[in-house]
Design a protein around this motif. Structure first.
Motif, PDB file in Angstrom:
ATOM      1  N   ASP A 158      51.065  42.294  46.709  1.00  0.00           N
ATOM      2  CA  ASP A 158      50.260  43.428  46.244  1.00  0.00           C
ATOM      3  C   ASP A 158      49.105  43.056  45.318  1.00  0.00           C
ATOM      4  OD1 ASP A 158      51.718  45.232  47.764  1.00  0.00           O
ATOM      5  OD2 ASP A 158      53.140  45.626  46.151  1.00  0.00           O
ATOM      6  N   TYR A 159      48.745  41.764  45.261  1.00  0.00           N
ATOM      7  CA  TYR A 159      47.574  41.343  44.497  1.00  0.00           C
ATOM      8  C   TYR A 159      46.667  40.520  45.395  1.00  0.00           C
ATOM      9  CZ  TYR A 159      49.607  43.088  40.231  1.00  0.00           C
ATOM     10  OH  TYR A 159      50.126  43.922  39.283  1.00  0.00           O
ATOM     11  N   GLY A 160      45.373  40.761  45.285  1.00  0.00           N
ATOM     12  CA  GLY A 160      44.410  40.034  46.090  1.00  0.00           C
ATOM     13  C   GLY A 160      43.296  39.473  45.231  1.00  0.00           C
ATOM     14  N   THR A 161      42.695  38.394  45.698  1.00  0.00           N
ATOM     15  CA  THR A 161      41.532  37.801  45.044  1.00  0.00           C
ATOM     16  C   THR A 161      40.476  37.496  46.095  1.00  0.00           C
ATOM     17  OG1 THR A 161      42.407  35.556  45.244  1.00  0.00           O
ATOM     18  CG2 THR A 161      42.854  36.706  43.191  1.00  0.00           C
ATOM     19  N   VAL A 162      39.229  37.638  45.702  1.00  0.00           N
ATOM     20  CA  VAL A 162      38.099  37.281  46.555  1.00  0.00           C
ATOM     21  C   VAL A 162      37.086  36.543  45.683  1.00  0.00           C
ATOM     22  CG1 VAL A 162      36.221  38.121  48.019  1.00  0.00           C
ATOM     23  CG2 VAL A 162      38.416  39.326  48.003  1.00  0.00           C
ATOM     24  N   MET A 163      36.649  35.363  46.132  1.00  0.00           N
ATOM     25  CA  MET A 163      35.602  34.622  45.435  1.00  0.00           C
ATOM     26  C   MET A 163      34.334  34.691  46.263  1.00  0.00           C
ATOM     27  SD  MET A 163      35.389  30.651  44.298  1.00  0.00           S
ATOM     28  CE  MET A 163      33.978  30.064  43.389  1.00  0.00           C
ATOM     29  N   LEU A 164      33.240  35.077  45.626  1.00  0.00           N
ATOM     30  CA  LEU A 164      31.963  35.218  46.308  1.00  0.00           C
ATOM     31  C   LEU A 164      30.887  34.378  45.643  1.00  0.00           C
ATOM     32  CD1 LEU A 164      33.088  38.508  45.834  1.00  0.00           C
ATOM     33  CD2 LEU A 164      31.627  38.584  47.811  1.00  0.00           C
ATOM     34  N   LYS A 165      29.950  33.950  46.471  1.00  0.00           N
ATOM     35  CA  LYS A 165      28.709  33.336  45.997  1.00  0.00           C
ATOM     36  C   LYS A 165      27.627  34.377  46.241  1.00  0.00           C
ATOM     37  CE  LYS A 165      25.804  29.277  46.815  1.00  0.00           C
ATOM     38  NZ  LYS A 165      25.723  28.039  47.612  1.00  0.00           N
ATOM     39  N   ALA A 173      28.648  33.211  40.551  1.00  0.00           N
ATOM     40  CA  ALA A 173      30.022  33.059  41.024  1.00  0.00           C
ATOM     41  C   ALA A 173      30.760  34.328  40.601  1.00  0.00           C
ATOM     42  CB  ALA A 173      30.671  31.831  40.407  1.00  0.00           C
ATOM     43  N   LEU A 174      31.384  34.983  41.554  1.00  0.00           N
ATOM     44  CA  LEU A 174      32.062  36.250  41.288  1.00  0.00           C
ATOM     45  C   LEU A 174      33.477  36.179  41.857  1.00  0.00           C
ATOM     46  CD1 LEU A 174      32.075  39.280  40.463  1.00  0.00           C
ATOM     47  CD2 LEU A 174      31.089  39.762  42.701  1.00  0.00           C
ATOM     48  N   ILE A 175      34.443  36.517  41.027  1.00  0.00           N
ATOM     49  CA  ILE A 175      35.829  36.604  41.477  1.00  0.00           C
ATOM     50  C   ILE A 175      36.318  38.015  41.207  1.00  0.00           C
ATOM     51  CG2 ILE A 175      38.189  35.789  41.146  1.00  0.00           C
ATOM     52  CD1 ILE A 175      37.014  33.069  40.403  1.00  0.00           C
ATOM     53  N   ASP A 176      36.761  38.670  42.265  1.00  0.00           N
ATOM     54  CA  ASP A 176      37.335  40.005  42.160  1.00  0.00           C
ATOM     55  C   ASP A 176      38.848  39.890  42.282  1.00  0.00           C
ATOM     56  OD1 ASP A 176      35.094  41.970  42.043  1.00  0.00           O
ATOM     57  OD2 ASP A 176      34.535  40.957  43.900  1.00  0.00           O
ATOM     58  N   LEU A 177      39.549  40.599  41.426  1.00  0.00           N
ATOM     59  CA  LEU A 177      41.006  40.663  41.445  1.00  0.00           C
ATOM     60  C   LEU A 177      41.406  42.104  41.731  1.00  0.00           C
ATOM     61  CD1 LEU A 177      41.389  38.733  38.090  1.00  0.00           C
ATOM     62  CD2 LEU A 177      41.698  37.771  40.358  1.00  0.00           C
ATOM     63  N   PHE A 178      42.328  42.291  42.665  1.00  0.00           N
ATOM     64  CA  PHE A 178      42.730  43.630  43.081  1.00  0.00           C
ATOM     65  C   PHE A 178      44.246  43.788  43.004  1.00  0.00           C
ATOM     66  CE2 PHE A 178      39.048  42.359  45.636  1.00  0.00           C
ATOM     67  CZ  PHE A 178      38.163  43.380  45.346  1.00  0.00           C
ATOM     68  N   ARG A 179      44.678  44.958  42.569  1.00  0.00           N
ATOM     69  CA  ARG A 179      46.075  45.343  42.735  1.00  0.00           C
ATOM     70  C   ARG A 179      46.101  46.366  43.852  1.00  0.00           C
ATOM     71  NH1 ARG A 179      49.544  49.371  41.075  1.00  0.00           N
ATOM     72  NH2 ARG A 179      47.997  50.275  39.673  1.00  0.00           N
ATOM     73  N   MET A 180      46.987  46.136  44.789  1.00  0.00           N
ATOM     74  CA  MET A 180      47.034  46.960  45.998  1.00  0.00           C
ATOM     75  C   MET A 180      48.329  47.760  46.065  1.00  0.00           C
ATOM     76  SD  MET A 180      44.284  45.595  47.653  1.00  0.00           S
ATOM     77  CE  MET A 180      44.502  45.966  49.380  1.00  0.00           C
ATOM     78  N   GLU A 181      48.254  48.853  46.759  1.00  0.00           N
ATOM     79  CA  GLU A 181      49.428  49.599  47.213  1.00  0.00           C
ATOM     80  C   GLU A 181      49.269  49.716  48.718  1.00  0.00           C
ATOM     81  OE1 GLU A 181      49.841  53.256  45.020  1.00  0.00           O
ATOM     82  OE2 GLU A 181      50.273  52.181  43.154  1.00  0.00           O
ATOM     83  N   GLY A 182      49.987  48.876  49.442  1.00  0.00           N
ATOM     84  CA  GLY A 182      49.801  48.809  50.890  1.00  0.00           C
ATOM     85  C   GLY A 182      48.426  48.248  51.190  1.00  0.00           C
ATOM     86  N   THR A 183      47.614  49.008  51.926  1.00  0.00           N
ATOM     87  CA  THR A 183      46.253  48.568  52.244  1.00  0.00           C
ATOM     88  C   THR A 183      45.206  49.235  51.354  1.00  0.00           C
ATOM     89  OG1 THR A 183      45.996  50.286  53.920  1.00  0.00           O
ATOM     90  CG2 THR A 183      46.875  48.147  54.655  1.00  0.00           C
ATOM     91  N   CYS A 184      45.653  49.823  50.250  1.00  0.00           N
ATOM     92  CA  CYS A 184      44.752  50.574  49.375  1.00  0.00           C
ATOM     93  C   CYS A 184      44.577  49.860  48.033  1.00  0.00           C
ATOM     94  CB  CYS A 184      45.327  51.976  49.156  1.00  0.00           C
ATOM     95  SG  CYS A 184      44.198  53.101  48.349  1.00  0.00           S
ATOM     96  N   VAL A 226      44.049  49.885  44.270  1.00  0.00           N
ATOM     97  CA  VAL A 226      44.293  50.881  43.230  1.00  0.00           C
ATOM     98  C   VAL A 226      43.799  50.434  41.858  1.00  0.00           C
ATOM     99  CG1 VAL A 226      46.223  51.965  44.431  1.00  0.00           C
ATOM    100  CG2 VAL A 226      46.662  50.083  42.864  1.00  0.00           C
ATOM    101  N   GLU A 227      43.548  49.116  41.701  1.00  0.00           N
ATOM    102  CA  GLU A 227      43.106  48.606  40.408  1.00  0.00           C
ATOM    103  C   GLU A 227      42.232  47.379  40.643  1.00  0.00           C
ATOM    104  OE1 GLU A 227      45.246  48.061  36.048  1.00  0.00           O
ATOM    105  OE2 GLU A 227      46.493  48.166  37.840  1.00  0.00           O
ATOM    106  N   HIS A 228      41.194  47.206  39.792  1.00  0.00           N
ATOM    107  CA  HIS A 228      40.217  46.132  40.006  1.00  0.00           C
ATOM    108  C   HIS A 228      39.766  45.513  38.682  1.00  0.00           C
ATOM    109  CE1 HIS A 228      35.922  44.829  40.294  1.00  0.00           C
ATOM    110  NE2 HIS A 228      36.444  44.098  41.242  1.00  0.00           N
ATOM    111  N   TRP A 229      39.682  44.177  38.700  1.00  0.00           N
ATOM    112  CA  TRP A 229      39.100  43.391  37.621  1.00  0.00           C
ATOM    113  C   TRP A 229      38.075  42.456  38.251  1.00  0.00           C
ATOM    114  CZ3 TRP A 229      44.167  44.194  38.613  1.00  0.00           C
ATOM    115  CH2 TRP A 229      44.988  44.697  37.605  1.00  0.00           C
ATOM    116  N   ASP A 230      37.091  42.005  37.492  1.00  0.00           N
ATOM    117  CA  ASP A 230      36.205  40.968  38.014  1.00  0.00           C
ATOM    118  C   ASP A 230      35.793  40.016  36.903  1.00  0.00           C
ATOM    119  OD1 ASP A 230      33.572  41.820  36.845  1.00  0.00           O
ATOM    120  OD2 ASP A 230      33.852  43.517  38.179  1.00  0.00           O
ATOM    121  N   ILE A 231      35.452  38.806  37.347  1.00  0.00           N
ATOM    122  CA  ILE A 231      34.990  37.751  36.455  1.00  0.00           C
ATOM    123  C   ILE A 231      33.756  37.169  37.115  1.00  0.00           C
ATOM    124  CG2 ILE A 231      35.552  35.531  35.392  1.00  0.00           C
ATOM    125  CD1 ILE A 231      38.560  36.359  35.969  1.00  0.00           C
ATOM    126  N   SER A 232      32.666  37.019  36.349  1.00  0.00           N
ATOM    127  CA  SER A 232      31.449  36.471  36.948  1.00  0.00           C
ATOM    128  C   SER A 232      30.797  35.490  35.988  1.00  0.00           C
ATOM    129  CB  SER A 232      30.470  37.585  37.315  1.00  0.00           C
ATOM    130  OG  SER A 232      30.066  38.272  36.154  1.00  0.00           O
TER     131      SER A 232
END
Length: 98
Positions: free
Chosen positions: A47-54, A65-76, A78-84
């Protein structure tokens, strides 16, 4: 896709970001409209995802450099953090940050 995969009451942790799906969508639309970014890495587990983008900034503003952190409920999302971090113009490492 944003409306389908982001909860309407999205919890956003960015210090200057609004709460909720619709205000976040309005903020992101012009940023990602030009599509000048590459997804470098992604991961999803328990239920946690990360995406790194240029991200190439407009008007030769450099690369971010951007890193997004997500908390998921199923495919949705529900919560987001980012570090750039902006890549320094004088970086000597040829693979710095990416």
């Amino acid at each position: 896709a944003f409306n389908r995969h982001v909860h309407k009451n999205l919890i956003e942790h960015g210090p200057y970001d609004p709460q909720g799906r619709d205000p976040v969508a309005a903020k992101l639309a012009p940023i990602f409209a030009n599509g000048d970014y590459d997804i470098l890495r992604w991961n999803y587990d328990n239920d946690y995802g990360t995406v790194m983008l240029k991200v190439r900034l407009p008007n030769n503003g450099g690369e971010l450099a951007l890193i997004d952190l997500f908390r998921m409920e199923g495919t949705c999302i529900v919560e987001h953090w980012d570090i750039s971090q902006l890549k320094p113009a004088d970086a000597t490492n040829p693979i710095a940050m990416f």
